[in-house]
Design a protein around this motif. Structure first.
Motif, short mmCIF file in Angstrom:
data_model
loop_
_atom_site.label_atom_id
_atom_site.label_comp_id
_atom_site.label_asym_id
_atom_site.label_seq_id
_atom_site.Cartn_x
_atom_site.Cartn_y
_atom_site.Cartn_z
N ARG A 12 0.83 -1.19 0.00
CA ARG A 12 0.00 0.00 0.00
C ARG A 12 0.87 1.25 0.00
O ARG A 12 0.67 2.16 -0.78
N THR A 13 1.80 1.30 0.90
CA THR A 13 2.64 2.48 0.98
C THR A 13 4.04 2.09 1.38
O THR A 13 4.24 1.08 2.02
N VAL A 14 4.96 2.87 1.01
CA VAL A 14 6.34 2.60 1.40
C VAL A 14 7.01 3.90 1.80
O VAL A 14 6.53 4.97 1.50
N ARG A 15 8.13 3.78 2.46
CA ARG A 15 8.86 4.96 2.88
C ARG A 15 10.15 5.09 2.10
O ARG A 15 11.10 5.66 2.58
N GLY A 16 10.21 4.56 0.94
CA GLY A 16 11.42 4.68 0.15
C GLY A 16 12.35 3.51 0.35
O GLY A 16 12.17 2.72 1.27
N GLU A 28 7.26 0.65 7.40
CA GLU A 28 6.58 0.54 6.12
C GLU A 28 5.12 0.20 6.36
O GLU A 28 4.76 -0.40 7.34
N CYS A 29 4.30 0.62 5.45
CA CYS A 29 2.88 0.46 5.66
C CYS A 29 2.32 -0.35 4.50
O CYS A 29 2.46 0.00 3.36
N VAL A 30 1.67 -1.42 4.83
CA VAL A 30 1.26 -2.36 3.81
C VAL A 30 -0.23 -2.63 3.94
O VAL A 30 -0.75 -2.79 5.02
N ARG A 157 3.55 4.69 16.91
CA ARG A 157 2.68 5.85 16.70
C ARG A 157 2.37 6.01 15.21
O ARG A 157 1.24 6.32 14.83
N HIS A 158 3.37 5.81 14.37
CA HIS A 158 3.18 5.94 12.92
C HIS A 158 2.21 4.87 12.40
O HIS A 158 1.21 5.19 11.73
N GLU A 159 2.50 3.63 12.71
CA GLU A 159 1.70 2.54 12.13
C GLU A 159 0.30 2.48 12.73
O GLU A 159 -0.67 2.19 12.03
N VAL A 160 0.18 2.75 14.01
CA VAL A 160 -1.16 2.74 14.63
C VAL A 160 -2.00 3.90 14.08
O VAL A 160 -3.22 3.79 13.97
N THR A 161 -1.34 5.00 13.73
CA THR A 161 -2.08 6.09 13.07
C THR A 161 -2.71 5.58 11.77
O THR A 161 -3.89 5.84 11.49
N HIS A 162 -1.92 4.85 10.97
CA HIS A 162 -2.49 4.28 9.74
C HIS A 162 -3.70 3.41 10.07
O HIS A 162 -4.73 3.48 9.40
N ALA A 163 -3.56 2.59 11.10
CA ALA A 163 -4.66 1.67 11.45
C ALA A 163 -5.90 2.47 11.86
O ALA A 163 -7.02 2.15 11.45
N ASP A 177 -2.30 9.81 3.71
CA ASP A 177 -2.12 8.70 4.64
C ASP A 177 -0.75 8.82 5.32
O ASP A 177 -0.63 8.74 6.55
N GLU A 178 0.27 9.03 4.52
CA GLU A 178 1.63 9.13 5.06
C GLU A 178 1.87 10.47 5.75
O GLU A 178 2.55 10.53 6.77
N GLY A 179 1.33 11.52 5.18
CA GLY A 179 1.52 12.84 5.80
C GLY A 179 0.93 12.87 7.21
O GLY A 179 1.55 13.41 8.14
N LEU A 180 -0.23 12.28 7.38
CA LEU A 180 -0.85 12.23 8.70
C LEU A 180 -0.08 11.31 9.65
O LEU A 180 0.08 11.61 10.83
N ALA A 181 0.40 10.18 9.12
CA ALA A 181 1.17 9.26 9.97
C ALA A 181 2.48 9.92 10.43
O ALA A 181 2.90 9.74 11.57
N GLU A 182 3.10 10.70 9.53
CA GLU A 182 4.31 11.41 9.91
C GLU A 182 3.99 12.52 10.93
O GLU A 182 4.81 12.83 11.79
#
Ligand SMILES: [Zn+2]
Length: 295
Positions: A12-16, A28-30, A157-163, A177-182
């Motif tokens: 779904r998403t990656v951080r590079g 990483e967010c999958v 905090r990052h990954e639970v935000t995605h959840a 999605d990533e901007g909010l998680a960051e």
């Protein structure tokens, strides 16, 4: 081009790429569109067919702190301040973004160390890049894989935000999605000031390569990869929206409400153009003001 999790899953998403970011092993967010691989389900159930315990998901201890269910092979204090913060963070996300709370559980698999985590990932997800943590989503479960270590708080905090976001907002664009998680990965009380991302943006400014373009970020597809600069810019737009004035926060809340209601919404960039004459210039001023806090 993106790695896959078995034939059912997509990134779904990656951080590079690993090593390209200043973080040694970025998380990483999958998202798994349909289901995890059979192996993964068997490991979650503690299947005896597993070769060794060290290659299974953590399962010895289960700690329930709604909405979190934490699985580990080492004891975790029920009221560990990290868990308390995650619960509070869920409240922050709902309050700041005007989102409802979901009762959907978030299953957190907490590996005791890096070696244990990497062994598991190499065995069951060899195609995935080297990362510290992952968010995974199926039609029925929200899951986080993380490893205990110096940066476990930030990762969780990052990954639970995605959840939390995926539990209540459909079709969230990757950049947001990533901007909010960051934004929410920094400790409570920091008001979303992510110094690492701010440093990346300031570095671009100093090199003359800072060219924010929200429409370009919005064109990034759900299976595309984002590089470090795109993560940083996504964070900057989110911070600008939430702290650049009350109208920006209302714009973001309205966008998320429309997504919840219709699973589609007019892009943030178009809404922003009606709000400010020059969004790029406004973002630039906002970031330069923030940069003074780095000194
Ligand atoms: Zn992420």
């Amino acid at each position: 081009m993106f790695p896959r999790l078995g034939k059912f899953a997509t990134i779904r998403t990656v951080r590079g790429p690993a090593g390209a970011r200043r973080r040694q092993q970025p998380s990483e967010c999958v998202s798994l569109r349909f289901m995890l691989s059979i192996i993964l389900l068997l490991t979650a159930l503690g299947c005896s067919a597993l070769p060794t315990r060290t290659l299974s998901l953590p399962s010895r201890y289960t700690l329930v702190r709604e909405p979190l269910v934490v699985y580990s092979d080492f004891p975790v204090e029920a009221h560990h301040r990290l868990l308390d913060e995650l619960i509070a963070r869920r409240g922050d996300i709902g309050r700041i973004l005007d989102l409802p709370y979901s009762n959907e559980r978030i299953h957190v698999y907490l590996f005791e160390n890096t070696d244990r985590f990497q062994r598991f990932m190499r065995r069951y997800h060899p195609d995935l890049p080297d990362r510290r943590a992952f968010f995974l989503e199926t039609d029925t479960r929200l899951m986080v894989y993380a490893q205990w270590g110096d940066r476990v708080a930030e990762d969780l905090r990052h990954e639970v935000t995605h959840a939390c976001l995926h539990a209540v907002v459909p079709n969230l664009p990757l950049w947001l999605d990533e901007g909010l998680a960051e934004y929410f990965e920094v400790p409570r009380g920091y008001a979303g000031l992510n110094r690492e991302n701010l440093g990346i943006v300031v570095g671009q400014m100093e090199r003359g390569t800072w060219n924010p373009d929200l429409k370009r970020l919005e064109r990034i597809g759900p299976n595309d990869e984002m590089n470090h600069e795109e993560y940083a810019e996504s964070w900057a737009w989110v911070h600008f929206l939430l702290h650049g004035g009350t109208e920006g926060a209302e714009l973001l809340r309205g966008y998320l409400a429309d997504l919840r209601a219709h699973a589609a919404a007019e892009p943030v960039s178009q809404r922003l153009e009606r709000l400010v004459a020059s969004p790029n210039q406004a973002l630039d001023h906002h970031v330069r003001r923030l940069a003074t806090t780095l000194n």
